[in-house]
Design a protein around this motif. Structure first.
Motif, PDB file in Angstrom:
ATOM      1  N   LEU A  12     134.764 -81.371 -50.892  1.00  0.00           N
ATOM      2  CA  LEU A  12     135.228 -80.137 -51.532  1.00  0.00           C
ATOM      3  C   LEU A  12     134.096 -79.399 -52.241  1.00  0.00           C
ATOM      4  CD1 LEU A  12     138.718 -81.251 -52.872  1.00  0.00           C
ATOM      5  CD2 LEU A  12     138.235 -79.611 -51.029  1.00  0.00           C
ATOM      6  N   GLN A  13     133.101 -80.133 -52.744  1.00  0.00           N
ATOM      7  CA  GLN A  13     131.947 -79.466 -53.343  1.00  0.00           C
ATOM      8  C   GLN A  13     131.159 -78.703 -52.282  1.00  0.00           C
ATOM      9  OE1 GLN A  13     130.223 -82.949 -55.323  1.00  0.00           O
ATOM     10  NE2 GLN A  13     130.470 -81.878 -57.271  1.00  0.00           N
ATOM     11  N   ARG A  14     131.119 -79.227 -51.077  1.00  0.00           N
ATOM     12  CA  ARG A  14     130.432 -78.542 -49.981  1.00  0.00           C
ATOM     13  C   ARG A  14     131.215 -77.314 -49.523  1.00  0.00           C
ATOM     14  NH1 ARG A  14     130.379 -83.429 -48.061  1.00  0.00           N
ATOM     15  NH2 ARG A  14     128.560 -84.713 -48.206  1.00  0.00           N
ATOM     16  N   ASP A  15     132.549 -77.440 -49.483  1.00  0.00           N
ATOM     17  CA  ASP A  15     133.401 -76.351 -48.997  1.00  0.00           C
ATOM     18  C   ASP A  15     134.763 -76.442 -49.680  1.00  0.00           C
ATOM     19  OD1 ASP A  15     134.873 -74.432 -47.698  1.00  0.00           O
ATOM     20  OD2 ASP A  15     134.675 -75.312 -45.705  1.00  0.00           O
ATOM     21  N   GLY A  16     134.922 -75.759 -50.780  1.00  0.00           N
ATOM     22  CA  GLY A  16     136.160 -75.788 -51.544  1.00  0.00           C
ATOM     23  C   GLY A  16     137.315 -75.065 -50.878  1.00  0.00           C
ATOM     24  N   ARG A  17     137.044 -74.353 -49.790  1.00  0.00           N
ATOM     25  CA  ARG A  17     138.100 -73.620 -49.088  1.00  0.00           C
ATOM     26  C   ARG A  17     138.611 -74.357 -47.853  1.00  0.00           C
ATOM     27  NH1 ARG A  17     137.386 -67.287 -48.982  1.00  0.00           N
ATOM     28  NH2 ARG A  17     139.079 -67.729 -47.562  1.00  0.00           N
ATOM     29  N   MET A  18     138.098 -75.560 -47.603  1.00  0.00           N
ATOM     30  CA  MET A  18     138.551 -76.258 -46.402  1.00  0.00           C
ATOM     31  C   MET A  18     140.028 -76.619 -46.527  1.00  0.00           C
ATOM     32  SD  MET A  18     136.639 -80.010 -46.908  1.00  0.00           S
ATOM     33  CE  MET A  18     136.157 -80.003 -45.235  1.00  0.00           C
ATOM     34  N   THR A  19     140.703 -76.601 -45.406  1.00  0.00           N
ATOM     35  CA  THR A  19     142.121 -76.945 -45.407  1.00  0.00           C
ATOM     36  C   THR A  19     142.292 -78.428 -45.670  1.00  0.00           C
ATOM     37  OG1 THR A  19     142.212 -77.466 -43.053  1.00  0.00           O
ATOM     38  CG2 THR A  19     142.569 -75.142 -43.681  1.00  0.00           C
ATOM     39  N   ASN A  20     143.473 -78.811 -46.103  1.00  0.00           N
ATOM     40  CA  ASN A  20     143.750 -80.225 -46.309  1.00  0.00           C
ATOM     41  C   ASN A  20     143.591 -80.990 -44.998  1.00  0.00           C
ATOM     42  OD1 ASN A  20     144.705 -82.513 -47.958  1.00  0.00           O
ATOM     43  ND2 ASN A  20     146.408 -82.460 -46.512  1.00  0.00           N
ATOM     44  N   GLN A  21     143.982 -80.370 -43.897  1.00  0.00           N
ATOM     45  CA  GLN A  21     143.845 -80.999 -42.573  1.00  0.00           C
ATOM     46  C   GLN A  21     142.373 -81.319 -42.287  1.00  0.00           C
ATOM     47  OE1 GLN A  21     146.743 -81.384 -40.886  1.00  0.00           O
ATOM     48  NE2 GLN A  21     145.865 -82.424 -39.118  1.00  0.00           N
ATOM     49  N   ASP A  22     141.487 -80.339 -42.523  1.00  0.00           N
ATOM     50  CA  ASP A  22     140.055 -80.549 -42.289  1.00  0.00           C
ATOM     51  C   ASP A  22     139.475 -81.558 -43.273  1.00  0.00           C
ATOM     52  OD1 ASP A  22     140.104 -78.732 -40.198  1.00  0.00           O
ATOM     53  OD2 ASP A  22     139.385 -77.053 -41.433  1.00  0.00           O
ATOM     54  N   LEU A  23     139.912 -81.485 -44.518  1.00  0.00           N
ATOM     55  CA  LEU A  23     139.453 -82.441 -45.525  1.00  0.00           C
ATOM     56  C   LEU A  23     139.858 -83.854 -45.141  1.00  0.00           C
ATOM     57  CD1 LEU A  23     138.175 -83.110 -48.274  1.00  0.00           C
ATOM     58  CD2 LEU A  23     140.390 -82.550 -49.325  1.00  0.00           C
ATOM     59  N   ALA A  24     141.105 -84.040 -44.753  1.00  0.00           N
ATOM     60  CA  ALA A  24     141.597 -85.364 -44.351  1.00  0.00           C
ATOM     61  C   ALA A  24     140.767 -85.915 -43.197  1.00  0.00           C
ATOM     62  CB  ALA A  24     143.077 -85.281 -43.975  1.00  0.00           C
ATOM     63  N   ALA A  25     140.472 -85.061 -42.214  1.00  0.00           N
ATOM     64  CA  ALA A  25     139.653 -85.503 -41.079  1.00  0.00           C
ATOM     65  C   ALA A  25     138.240 -85.867 -41.536  1.00  0.00           C
ATOM     66  CB  ALA A  25     139.611 -84.413 -40.011  1.00  0.00           C
TER      67      ALA A  25
END
Length: 152
Positions: A12-25
């Motif tokens: 999230l520090q790298r990309d705070g706008r990523m979707t939960n789906q992308d974060l989970a992956a």
């Protein structure tokens, strides 16, 4: 907090706008447990907010200055006065209490040298109780990141 929470935070520090789906992956979790972990990190104020990373020069604030300040006295009233006044100054992005010869280090953004002079004369000097001010102008940045190092 465990290693998976730290992976989530770094992503999230790298990309705070990523979707939960992308974060989970990215952290090798399924979406539901990932979202629960994120909400728990937010609820416990470990994640304290989200913001946009903006180019200061493009915004019109092309001069970054590190200002080191030493107070005349270190009694409770003078310290509280200085700290409360600095919190109200928009040009001060960060204020750190330091060890060593100086008491505080401020990171300041201003559009030009005239604005910096105004900042010192009309925002810092009126605080009072300041023994010395040392200024360093930033003319280049080698590295800047908001991503924490991996814990060992």
């Amino acid at each position: 907090m465990d290693d998976k929470d730290r992976q989530i935070i770094r992503a999230l520090q790298r990309d705070g706008r990523m979707t939960n789906q992308d974060l989970a992956a990215a952290v090798n979790l399924s979406p539901s447990p990932c979202l629960r972990r994120v909400r728990n990190l937010e609820r416990n104020a470990i994640i304290q907010g989200y913001s946009a990373d903006v180019d200061a020069s493009a915004y019109g604030l092309s001069i970054m200055v590190f200002v080191r300040i030493r107070l005349e006295r270190h009694n409770e009233a003078d310290v509280k006065n200085f700290e409360s006044r600095v919190r109200m100054i928009d040009e001060v992005l960060e204020c750190h209490v330091m060890t060593g010869a100086m008491d505080y280090q401020l990171r300041v953004l201003v559009p030009d040298l005239e604005a910096y002079e105004d900042f010192i004369r009309n925002r810092i000097h009126p605080i009072g109780g300041i023994a010395s001010i040392d200024t360093s102008f930033v003319y280049g940045t080698v590295k800047r990141t908001a991503v924490f190092p991996q814990s060992r």
